[in-house]
Each structure stands twice: as C-alpha cells, then as structure tokens.
Design a protein around this motif. Structure first.
Motif, mmCIF file in Angstrom:
data_model
loop_
_atom_site.group_PDB
_atom_site.id
_atom_site.type_symbol
_atom_site.label_atom_id
_atom_site.label_comp_id
_atom_site.label_asym_id
_atom_site.label_seq_id
_atom_site.Cartn_x
_atom_site.Cartn_y
_atom_site.Cartn_z
ATOM 1 N N ASN A 189 -22.493 -38.031 15.173
ATOM 2 C CA ASN A 189 -23.548 -39.542 15.350
ATOM 3 C C ASN A 189 -24.028 -40.939 14.059
ATOM 4 O OD1 ASN A 189 -24.329 -38.262 17.236
ATOM 5 N ND2 ASN A 189 -26.192 -39.037 17.421
ATOM 6 N N SER A 223 -21.843 -44.606 14.417
ATOM 7 C CA SER A 223 -22.278 -45.554 13.800
ATOM 8 C C SER A 223 -21.495 -46.539 13.093
ATOM 9 C CB SER A 223 -23.435 -45.810 13.088
ATOM 10 O OG SER A 223 -24.067 -44.685 12.995
ATOM 11 N N ASN A 249 -20.237 -41.485 22.449
ATOM 12 C CA ASN A 249 -18.986 -42.209 20.837
ATOM 13 C C ASN A 249 -18.551 -42.431 21.212
ATOM 14 O OD1 ASN A 249 -21.351 -42.200 18.683
ATOM 15 N ND2 ASN A 249 -22.123 -40.081 19.716
ATOM 16 N N ASN A 304 -22.888 -54.904 18.271
ATOM 17 C CA ASN A 304 -23.121 -54.083 17.783
ATOM 18 C C ASN A 304 -24.634 -53.418 19.017
ATOM 19 O OD1 ASN A 304 -23.974 -51.642 15.607
ATOM 20 N ND2 ASN A 304 -26.034 -53.106 15.224
ATOM 21 N N THR A 308 -24.126 -49.234 19.897
ATOM 22 C CA THR A 308 -25.547 -48.777 19.531
ATOM 23 C C THR A 308 -26.094 -46.628 20.749
ATOM 24 O OG1 THR A 308 -26.307 -50.439 18.051
ATOM 25 C CG2 THR A 308 -27.713 -48.337 18.474
ATOM 26 N N THR A 310 -23.570 -44.534 20.862
ATOM 27 C CA THR A 310 -23.885 -43.358 19.486
ATOM 28 C C THR A 310 -25.035 -42.989 19.343
ATOM 29 O OG1 THR A 310 -25.595 -45.019 18.635
ATOM 30 C CG2 THR A 310 -23.204 -45.604 17.944
#
Length: 233
Positions: free
Chosen positions: A45, A49, A129, A193, A197, A200
């Motif tokens: 992760n 990220s 992801n 973002n 997010t 992720t």
C-alpha cells in the motif's frame, strides 16, 4: 490501429523516452518497496500511495511527443488528406503509451512475489491497487495526449502537462481553502487523489472507476476533435 501502435512503440524505444520512463518508475517504486521491506510491512500500500505523485509528473515525459513530433515533422498532414478515420489513429497512439506504462506497472508483480515469501499478501488489495494505478496513468496519458495535440513543441507539451499535474496535485488543498461549500464539493469531486485513495485501500468503487474512465474518454474525444477541426478547416 495495429500499425500505429507498432510505429509508436518503436518510437518510444528508438529514443530515450521509453527507457527514461521505465527507469524512473522502477527507481522510485524500488525505493518505496525497499522502505516497505525495512519497515517490516507486509503490504504494498505504501508503494502504491507514494507512486501517485511520481506518476503525475512522469506521464508528461511519456506523452510530450505523441502528437508534437508529428506536427513538427508535418507528418500529421497525412491525416488531413488520407481517407483514414482519426479515432483509430488516436487510439493507436494512446494504447502505445498505455503499453509502455503497463510495462512499468509490471514491476509491482515482482514486489508482490517477494512479499509473498515473508507473508501472505492480500491479493484483493493488491489487484485494487494495480487497477487504480493503471486507471490513473490511463487518464493522465489521455490528458497529456490532448495537450500534445495542441502544439508542435515537445517542451511546451511537457510543460503544459506538468502544469496540469501540479494543478491535480493541489486540488485537495484548493478544496480545503475555498470558502463556498458547493464549490469545494465540486473540486473534491474532481480530485484525482480522492478517487485514487480508495484503490490503495483495496476498495473498488464504481464512482472511482467511472471517474478515471470518463477522464480518459473525454480527452481522447477532445484530441480527435482537434484534428477533425483542422481537417475540415
């Protein structure tokens, strides 16, 4: 379309661009993966990220020549005189860049295999992801391609894409300082973002999927429109 993809892929790897993109991606993702290992973390992760910002500023390098080089060499004039559809040509260029980007993403599979020797990875989170990072890159490639279609100067195309990337990076900050609630909500809804997010965390939300796919489709459409306008002008 196939011929365009082959031509563009050859162009990426007959020049330093393809190698630079892959090398930078591998260096930064490798660094974040090393930090993950040293921190005894059993997920990737942190790698995913952290790569958000790297991808934002790496995609302009990948996309700056997509149309700018053809316009500089005047080979784009063939599109205006030949009886070919613009959409397949545009998609050929788009998919070629997407293939190069996918080659960069594949390094994460290696990291996941390494992690699996120490702990059982949560493959559902890993796949989430990967999908998120892929869709992020796909959207940014479409944006960069559109900007490249507006100029014959690769540097101008790159700077324009970097400016857009910077704006995307600052979107959340902008939303927090805007005093009007509904405007702030709109800006938050456009936050790359914010939508990234969730991926992720392994969350596959239809809203996030549609957001990135819509951005890709819109800017591919706008790129085609740029050349359709020139063809008939």
């Amino acid at each position: 379309m196939g011929a365009v993809i082959k031509r563009e892929l050859s162009g990426y790897f007959s020049s330093p661009i393809g190698y630079i993109v892959l090398a930078v991606f591998y260096i930064f993702s490798g660094y974040y993966f090393l930090v993950t290992l040293l921190s005894n973390i059993s997920t990737l992760n942190y790698v995913f990220s952290s790569m958000f910002t790297i991808v934002l500023f790496l995609m302009p390098i990948l996309t700056m020549r997509m149309w700018s080089e053809d316009k500089r060499q005047k080979t784009d004039q063939i599109l205006f005189t030949a009886p070919v559809r613009l959409l397949p040509v545009t998609l050929g260029k788009y998919f070629a860049a997407l293939i190069v980007y996918t080659l960069a993403l594949c390094i994460n599979l290696v990291y996941a295999i390494v992690i699996s020797f120490f702990a059982a990875p949560d493959w559902a989170v890993f796949v989430g992801n990967m999908i998120g990072l892929f869709l992020l890159g796909a959207a940014l490639i479409a944006i960069g391609m559109f900007i490249s279609s507006l100029t014959e100067n690769q540097v101008v195309a790159a700077v324009g894409s970097f400016a857009v990337s910077l704006f995307i990076l600052l979107t959340d900050t902008l939303a927090s300082v805007v005093g009007v609630d509904f405007i702030s909500a709109i800006i938050e809804g456009l936050s790359f973002n914010g939508h990234y997010t969730n991926f992720t965390s392994g969350i596959l939300d239809a809203v996030d999927l549609i957001f990135f796919l819509s951005v890709s489709v819109v800017f591919i459409f706008l790129t085609v429109r740029v050349f359709e306008k020139k063809r008939w002008s």
